[in-house]
Design an enzyme around this catalytic site. Structure first.
Site, PDB file in Angstrom:
ATOM      1  N   LYS A  46      34.943  36.737  44.675  1.00 49.68           N
ATOM      2  CA  LYS A  46      36.232  36.051  44.685  1.00 49.68           C
ATOM      3  C   LYS A  46      36.024  34.566  44.416  1.00 49.68           C
ATOM      4  O   LYS A  46      35.399  33.874  45.203  1.00 49.68           O
ATOM      5  CB  LYS A  46      36.928  36.273  46.031  1.00 49.68           C
ATOM      6  CG  LYS A  46      37.208  37.742  46.326  1.00 49.68           C
ATOM      7  CD  LYS A  46      37.835  37.959  47.679  1.00 49.68           C
ATOM      8  CE  LYS A  46      36.907  37.640  48.821  1.00 49.68           C
ATOM      9  NZ  LYS A  46      37.430  38.052  50.135  1.00 49.68           N
ATOM     10  N   THR A  55      47.432  30.186  53.300  1.00 49.83           N
ATOM     11  CA  THR A  55      46.667  31.279  52.693  1.00 49.83           C
ATOM     12  C   THR A  55      45.828  32.039  53.721  1.00 49.83           C
ATOM     13  O   THR A  55      44.877  32.727  53.352  1.00 49.83           O
ATOM     14  CB  THR A  55      45.733  30.719  51.603  1.00 49.83           C
ATOM     15  OG1 THR A  55      44.890  29.700  52.184  1.00 49.83           O
ATOM     16  CG2 THR A  55      46.526  30.116  50.452  1.00 49.83           C
ATOM     17  N   GLY A 105      44.370  34.814  55.810  1.00 44.65           N
ATOM     18  CA  GLY A 105      44.361  36.268  55.690  1.00 44.65           C
ATOM     19  C   GLY A 105      44.192  36.806  54.287  1.00 44.65           C
ATOM     20  O   GLY A 105      44.281  38.022  54.071  1.00 44.65           O
ATOM     21  N   THR A 106      43.916  35.943  53.319  1.00 45.23           N
ATOM     22  CA  THR A 106      43.822  36.427  51.939  1.00 45.23           C
ATOM     23  C   THR A 106      42.693  37.445  51.749  1.00 45.23           C
ATOM     24  O   THR A 106      42.863  38.448  51.054  1.00 45.23           O
ATOM     25  CB  THR A 106      43.604  35.260  50.955  1.00 45.23           C
ATOM     26  OG1 THR A 106      42.533  34.434  51.432  1.00 45.23           O
ATOM     27  CG2 THR A 106      44.850  34.430  50.810  1.00 45.23           C
ATOM     28  N   GLY A 107      41.526  37.188  52.350  1.00 44.48           N
ATOM     29  CA  GLY A 107      40.402  38.102  52.172  1.00 44.48           C
ATOM     30  C   GLY A 107      40.665  39.468  52.778  1.00 44.48           C
ATOM     31  O   GLY A 107      40.397  40.506  52.151  1.00 44.48           O
ATOM     32  N   CYS A 108      41.199  39.489  53.989  1.00 52.61           N
ATOM     33  CA  CYS A 108      41.551  40.746  54.653  1.00 52.61           C
ATOM     34  C   CYS A 108      42.588  41.499  53.823  1.00 52.61           C
ATOM     35  O   CYS A 108      42.513  42.718  53.640  1.00 52.61           O
ATOM     36  CB  CYS A 108      42.124  40.485  56.039  1.00 52.61           C
ATOM     37  SG  CYS A 108      41.077  39.492  57.116  1.00 52.61           S
TER      38      CYS A 108
END
Length: 266
Positions: free
Chosen positions: A173, A204, A206-209
């Site tokens: 990412k 932003t 929580g984007t990875g989860c």
């Protein structure tokens, strides 16, 4: 039947990341979300004030309870905290014949450590080898492989370094780079470059989860890895654009953005 997806991750009391973000994403994408809680955090928009991992026995019991009765079509992992938990979860996933999306969570959005340094080798040697798709960000790539990405041209080298540990696919990412939000999905032979405009929105959390859960949800619905990742990228881009203020710090992405806008595109 609605596909079942299991998240194995930590709880975020502020509701923006972790188990809470995973279940919201799964609901929004039309799958039934289930959970194995690995740790409890005291967390808000300003950071993580405390974290307490659950005993291995509790994690194993939750996993077996869901698998033995309900069954799953995909599994996603997040915060695993310790080497013992990493190795336990890797063993459980290795015995479950469904796609596994591994988000090798190292630090929170605010820079708080969510993985013990002693657990890094277990992630490399036990967890990544059972991954259908691994989804590290640039900080996690550096933490796991020592490869530092400074520009888009470095993404191939980063992906190769992660693939060396055994996942079938990796999404590196590149959201921390300047310019468009570009990610690289590859299995070492195929390459898929995923680009989206960068939204001027600081909220932003929580984007990875959210991305990992979206990938797992689409895999559970039968999409191929490239199609699942592309659809997840579209979903998380919309969620980032709709991210909102919560508390005094970094707010969450909006997991229900497509539902509240009445679209069925996802």
């Amino acid at each position: 039947m609605i596909p079942n997806v299991l998240t194995v991750a930590g709880s975020d009391s502020g509701g923006g990341a972790g188990i809470q973000a995973d279940l919201k994403t799964m609901l929004a994408l039309g799958v039934h979300g289930m959970s194995v809680i690995t740790a409890v955090t005291a967390q808000n928009s300003l950071g993580v004030q405390g974290a307490w991992e659950l005993p291995v026995e509790a994690v194993r019991a939750q996993y077996r309870s869901v698998l033995d009765d309900i069954g799953v079509q995909a599994v996603k992992t997040g915060m695993l905290a310790s080497a013992e938990l990493v190795e336990t979860v890797a063993e459980l996933i290795g015995g479950t014949d469904v796609p596994a999306v591994i988000d090798p969570v190292g630090v929170s959005k605010h820079g708080d450590s969510l993985l013990a340094a002693s657990a890094l080798d277990s992630v490399r040697t036990k967890l990544l080898p059972v991954a259908t798709v691994a989804t590290p960000n640039l900080d996690e790539v550096a933490q796991l492989t020592g490869v530092h990405v400074e520009a888009e041209d470095d993404l191939r080298r980063a992906a190769a370094a992660v693939l060396a540990y055994g996942p079938r696919w990796v999404v590196v990412k590149g959201g921390h780079l300047a310019g468009d939000a570009v990610d690289l999905l590859t299995d070492g032979s195929e390459e898929h470059w995923l680009r989206a405009p960068r939204h001027d929105n600081r909220h932003t959390h929580g984007t990875g989860c959210t991305l990992a859960s979206a990938i797992a949800s689409h895999l559970a619905k039968g999409l191929s890895v490239p199609d699942a990742v592309a659809a997840a990228k579209e979903y998380v881009t919309g969620a980032i654009a709709a991210g909102f203020t919560l508390g005094g710090g970094i707010g969450p992405v909006d997991h229900g953005w497509a539902l509240t806008r009445g679209t069925t595109a996802l």
